[in-house]
Enzyme design. Structure first.
Site, PDB file in Angstrom:
ATOM      1  N   CYS A 110      -3.063  10.408 -22.754  1.00  0.00           N
ATOM      2  CA  CYS A 110      -3.517   9.803 -23.993  1.00  0.00           C
ATOM      3  C   CYS A 110      -3.947  10.766 -25.164  1.00  0.00           C
ATOM      4  CB  CYS A 110      -4.322   8.515 -23.679  1.00  0.00           C
ATOM      5  SG  CYS A 110      -5.927   9.367 -23.132  1.00  0.00           S
ATOM      6  N   THR A 111      -4.604  11.744 -24.839  1.00  0.00           N
ATOM      7  CA  THR A 111      -4.938  12.909 -25.659  1.00  0.00           C
ATOM      8  C   THR A 111      -3.887  13.767 -25.926  1.00  0.00           C
ATOM      9  OG1 THR A 111      -5.792  13.914 -23.604  1.00  0.00           O
ATOM     10  CG2 THR A 111      -7.195  12.699 -25.004  1.00  0.00           C
ATOM     11  N   ASN A 152      -7.244   5.230 -26.609  1.00  0.00           N
ATOM     12  CA  ASN A 152      -6.906   5.855 -25.716  1.00  0.00           C
ATOM     13  C   ASN A 152      -6.192   4.873 -24.708  1.00  0.00           C
ATOM     14  OD1 ASN A 152      -9.971   6.098 -25.793  1.00  0.00           O
ATOM     15  ND2 ASN A 152      -9.427   5.381 -23.572  1.00  0.00           N
ATOM     16  N   THR A 199     -10.877  19.247 -18.399  1.00  0.00           N
ATOM     17  CA  THR A 199      -9.837  18.616 -18.902  1.00  0.00           C
ATOM     18  C   THR A 199      -8.212  19.782 -18.891  1.00  0.00           C
ATOM     19  OG1 THR A 199      -8.666  17.763 -21.090  1.00  0.00           O
ATOM     20  CG2 THR A 199     -10.268  19.751 -21.483  1.00  0.00           C
ATOM     21  N   ARG A 211       0.957  -1.425  -0.090  1.00  0.00           N
ATOM     22  CA  ARG A 211      -0.064   0.180  -0.097  1.00  0.00           C
ATOM     23  C   ARG A 211       0.862   1.297   0.001  1.00  0.00           C
ATOM     24  NH1 ARG A 211      -5.421  -0.377   0.969  1.00  0.00           N
ATOM     25  NH2 ARG A 211      -6.174  -2.519   1.290  1.00  0.00           N
TER      26      ARG A 211
END
Length: 339
Positions: free
Chosen positions: A155-156, A318, A213, A81
């Site tokens: 990804c974008t 993506n 975004t 963790r």
């Protein structure tokens, strides 16, 4: 030299990185030594083997106690963790791929290094104090051996940056706007439920949902000259994979739509081969599922208004495209050496 990799976080990107490694035939270059994931080992094996978006994994996958067996390879499973408990020194890890989506600042990267990793690559945009942010195909040549904590952007960002570079180099971009039409993600609800973003309280399968975004900031991170010259908005749509980006830019030089397409098609077959693709087929989003390119330009949708306003439509998987870039950037980080 085979790069010894550990993956921290075995969600959508973590699992796709493993799948992409095996499907791309790069196992001689990269070896996944360990995966740290809080979920149980049986669930990890099951979701690697069976995937709603990408189908059944072609390799045999099984779980034996706290080991994941993929083909003939044995991968150690961890359930730590805290980052300081990770045994990267014991396992001689070269690069940690942190795919949690939670960690992303320098302190987190330093924790991986303190645990014994030589370098860290985050699978999402990181804080400004990281050593580098890489969009592979555009700026990976800036990497140096001393760059130990790196972000692979988003990804974008990986989708749109190559196209922006091509248009800017050819015509000189004055300003631009971007609309991301993104498939639903895990931070949305199956049915209406509570969320700090009230729009994301609504069922993902029933609405087109505007979300915040940081893509404009991501563009500026790679190209500082565009500070305050790009704006971006994003909507989530009821599909589970593949994203379309509507890019509009105002350019200095006059241009025609067919000239824009010729430029992008030439790049897809030349300098950006494997990163950018180009199509004029009448395709829809599902047709780009499992496509390894960062960007696929849809030439049928290119428009030019008044000789200076260019509009393009760019597709990407993506998940799959980005997972392949994670592998590319990992190899680029290793290629410049370790300090």
């Amino acid at each position: 030299m085979t790069v010894r990799v550990a993956i921290n976080g075995f969600g959508r990107i973590g699992r796709n990185v493993v799948r992409a490694l095996y499907e791309s035939g790069r196992r001689a270059e990269i070896s996944v030594v360990a995966i740290n994931e809080l979920a149980d080992a049986a669930g990890m094996a099951h979701l690697l083997k069976y995937d709603t978006s990408h189908g059944r994994f072609a390799w045999d996958v099984r779980q034996e106690r706290e080991q994941l067996i993929v083909g003939d390879d044995t991968i150690r499973i961890l359930h730590e963790r805290t980052l300081d408990a990770l045994p990267w020194r014991e396992l001689s890890i070269d690069v940690v791929l942190d795919c949690t989506g939670v960690y992303g600042n320098r302190e987190h990267g330093e924790a991986h290094l303190a645990a014994g990793a030589k370098k860290v690559l985050f699978s999402h945009p990181g804080s400004h104090d990281l050593d580098a942010t890489v969009v592979f195909g555009v700026n990976q040549e800036q990497l140096r051996a001393e760059h130990r904590i790196v972000s692979n952007a988003s990804c974008t960002t990986n989708c749109i940056i190559p196209v922006i570079k091509l248009l800017d180099d050819a015509y000189g971009i004055e300003s631009g706007t971007v609309t991301t039409i993104h498939s639903a993600m895990h931070d949305q609800q199956v049915i209406d439920a509570y969320h700090s973003d009230l729009r994301r309280t609504r069922a993902a399968s029933q609405s087109i949902i505007p979300v915040d975004t940081k893509l404009a900031a991501g563009i500026t991170r790679i190209f500082p000259q565009f500070n305050d010259r790009f704006e971006a908005i994003a909507v989530r749509v009821p599909t589970i994979n593949v994203t379309a980006i509507d890019l509009s830019v105002t350019v200095k030089k006059p241009v025609k739509a067919n000239e824009v397409n010729q430029l992008l098609q030439k790049a897809a077959h030349g300098a950006f081969h494997g990163i950018v693709d180009y199509t004029e087929l009448p395709l829809v989003s599902i047709d780009f599922n499992h496509d390894p390119h960062s960007a696929i330009v849809d030439g049928t949708q290119t428009r030019v208004s008044g000789a200076h306003l260019i509009k393009t439509l760019v597709w990407c998987d993506n998940e799959w495209g980005f997972a392949n870039r994670m592998l590319d950037t990992t190899l680029a980080m290793a290629a410049v050496g370790f300090k």
